[in-house]
Design a protein around this motif. Structure first.
Motif, PDB file in Angstrom:
ATOM      1  N   LEU A  93      44.938  73.217 113.393  1.00  9.41           N
ATOM      2  CA  LEU A  93      44.439  72.421 114.532  1.00  9.41           C
ATOM      3  C   LEU A  93      44.348  70.893 113.914  1.00  9.41           C
ATOM      4  O   LEU A  93      44.604  69.953 114.670  1.00  9.41           O
ATOM      5  N   GLY A  94      43.909  70.902 112.681  1.00  2.00           N
ATOM      6  CA  GLY A  94      43.724  69.608 112.251  1.00  2.00           C
ATOM      7  C   GLY A  94      45.009  68.786 111.999  1.00  2.00           C
ATOM      8  O   GLY A  94      44.901  67.325 112.095  1.00  2.00           O
ATOM      9  N   HIS A  95      46.169  69.325 112.011  1.00  2.00           N
ATOM     10  CA  HIS A  95      47.430  68.475 112.322  1.00  2.00           C
ATOM     11  C   HIS A  95      47.705  67.521 113.417  1.00  2.00           C
ATOM     12  O   HIS A  95      48.196  66.643 113.565  1.00  2.00           O
ATOM     13  N   LEU A  96      46.879  68.194 114.446  1.00  2.00           N
ATOM     14  CA  LEU A  96      46.873  67.455 115.746  1.00  2.00           C
ATOM     15  C   LEU A  96      45.751  66.676 115.943  1.00  2.00           C
ATOM     16  O   LEU A  96      45.886  65.587 116.633  1.00  2.00           O
ATOM     17  N   LEU A  97      44.498  66.879 115.440  1.00  2.00           N
ATOM     18  CA  LEU A  97      43.197  66.399 115.642  1.00  2.00           C
ATOM     19  C   LEU A  97      42.901  65.181 114.734  1.00  2.00           C
ATOM     20  O   LEU A  97      42.466  64.057 114.866  1.00  2.00           O
ATOM     21  N   ASP A  98      42.903  65.349 113.379  1.00  2.00           N
ATOM     22  CA  ASP A  98      42.511  64.656 112.194  1.00  2.00           C
ATOM     23  C   ASP A  98      43.230  63.358 112.182  1.00  2.00           C
ATOM     24  O   ASP A  98      42.912  62.286 112.043  1.00  2.00           O
ATOM     25  N   THR A  99      44.673  63.434 112.105  1.00  2.00           N
ATOM     26  CA  THR A  99      45.452  62.291 112.066  1.00  2.00           C
ATOM     27  C   THR A  99      46.627  62.609 113.008  1.00  2.00           C
ATOM     28  O   THR A  99      47.576  62.948 112.906  1.00  2.00           O
ATOM     29  N   PRO A 100      46.136  62.309 114.380  1.00  2.00           N
ATOM     30  CA  PRO A 100      47.008  62.776 115.669  1.00  2.00           C
ATOM     31  C   PRO A 100      48.449  62.062 115.357  1.00  2.00           C
ATOM     32  O   PRO A 100      48.366  60.927 115.057  1.00  2.00           O
ATOM     33  N   PRO A 101      49.577  62.497 115.536  1.00  2.00           N
ATOM     34  CA  PRO A 101      50.938  62.061 115.639  1.00  2.00           C
ATOM     35  C   PRO A 101      51.146  61.455 116.952  1.00  2.00           C
ATOM     36  O   PRO A 101      50.196  61.563 117.793  1.00  2.00           O
ATOM     37  N   ASP A 102      51.944  60.179 116.885  1.00  2.00           N
ATOM     38  CA  ASP A 102      52.150  59.509 118.207  1.00  2.00           C
ATOM     39  C   ASP A 102      52.641  60.548 119.427  1.00  2.00           C
ATOM     40  O   ASP A 102      52.389  60.409 120.380  1.00  2.00           O
ATOM     41  N   ILE A 103      53.487  61.392 118.975  1.00  2.00           N
ATOM     42  CA  ILE A 103      53.916  62.387 119.760  1.00  2.00           C
ATOM     43  C   ILE A 103      54.199  63.817 118.956  1.00  2.00           C
ATOM     44  O   ILE A 103      54.410  63.728 117.969  1.00  2.00           O
ATOM     45  N   ALA A 104      53.859  64.897 119.827  1.00  2.00           N
ATOM     46  CA  ALA A 104      53.834  66.209 119.220  1.00  2.00           C
ATOM     47  C   ALA A 104      55.256  66.833 119.762  1.00  2.00           C
ATOM     48  O   ALA A 104      55.410  66.757 121.000  1.00  2.00           O
ATOM     49  N   LEU A 105      55.992  67.622 118.942  1.00  2.00           N
ATOM     50  CA  LEU A 105      56.910  68.596 119.608  1.00  2.00           C
ATOM     51  C   LEU A 105      56.727  69.842 119.202  1.00  2.00           C
ATOM     52  O   LEU A 105      56.487  70.036 117.926  1.00  2.00           O
ATOM     53  N   PHE A 106      56.647  71.022 120.137  1.00  2.00           N
ATOM     54  CA  PHE A 106      56.271  72.352 119.664  1.00  2.00           C
ATOM     55  C   PHE A 106      57.614  73.095 120.114  1.00  2.00           C
ATOM     56  O   PHE A 106      58.120  73.070 121.232  1.00  2.00           O
ATOM     57  N   CYS A 107      57.916  73.905 119.028  1.00  2.00           N
ATOM     58  CA  CYS A 107      59.167  74.691 119.183  1.00  2.00           C
ATOM     59  C   CYS A 107      58.561  76.166 118.913  1.00  2.00           C
ATOM     60  O   CYS A 107      58.014  76.637 117.734  1.00  2.00           O
ATOM     61  N   ILE A 108      58.344  76.863 119.990  1.00  2.00           N
ATOM     62  CA  ILE A 108      57.568  77.950 119.949  1.00  2.00           C
ATOM     63  C   ILE A 108      58.514  79.282 120.409  1.00  2.00           C
ATOM     64  O   ILE A 108      58.752  79.188 121.662  1.00  2.00           O
TER      65      ILE A 108
END
Length: 153
Positions: free
Chosen positions: A41-56
């Motif tokens: 979750l830190g990958h999304l919260l600590d230093t958020p990317p400008d945009i996230a892409l989820f391949c799930i």
């Protein structure tokens, strides 16, 4: 250069293949790309990317793959404020199961409950129609990237 993190949830590697094959397209569109095979979750919260892409991908009864369980559990439990976070979502499943793309749909709902904004429509890839997910995912990425760039303006 805007940052993009690709969060991968995979059982047999199909979602990772999609992420790795998408990376050059995303880089050509001007993004600095990082693929996360063991996302936290830190990958999304600590230093958020400008945009996230989820391949799930979906496993079991609409469940998250093992490599993604920790991320999904923490996201659902903590319900962080993700207002302003933009994302795209590629969900993979098999329509012969009633839990088709269940993990992707579940994640999409949690992200939106947290205030994140999905850019474009969620892509749902059906393994019973498209055995190689990248056959559908790569054209979707190509059409999604302009909207992703525009959403950051």
């Amino acid at each position: 250069m805007p940052s993009m993190r690709i969060f991968v949830a995979t059982v047999y590697g199909g979602a990772l293949d999609v992420a790795e094959l998408s990376q050059p397209q995303c880089e050509e569109a001007g993004f600095q790309v990082e693929i996360l095979e063991e996302p936290e979750l830190g990958h999304l919260l600590d230093t958020p990317p400008d945009i996230a892409l989820f391949c799930i991908s979906t496993t079991g009864s609409g469940d998250f793959p093992g490599n993604f369980m920790r991320f999904a559990d923490h996201l659902a439990e903590q319900q962080p404020d993700l207002t302003g976070q933009r994302y795209g979502l590629i969900a993979m499943g098999d329509s012969s199961y009633d839990t088709f793309c269940g993990a992707g749909r579940k994640l999409d709902g949690i992200l939106q409950q947290c205030g994140a904004q999905r850019v474009g429509k969620r892509l749902e890839v059906d393994a019973s129609r498209t055995p190689m997910a990248d056959d559908e995912a790569l054209p979707w990425i190509e059409s999604w990237l302009p909207a992703a760039r525009e959403s950051l303006q």
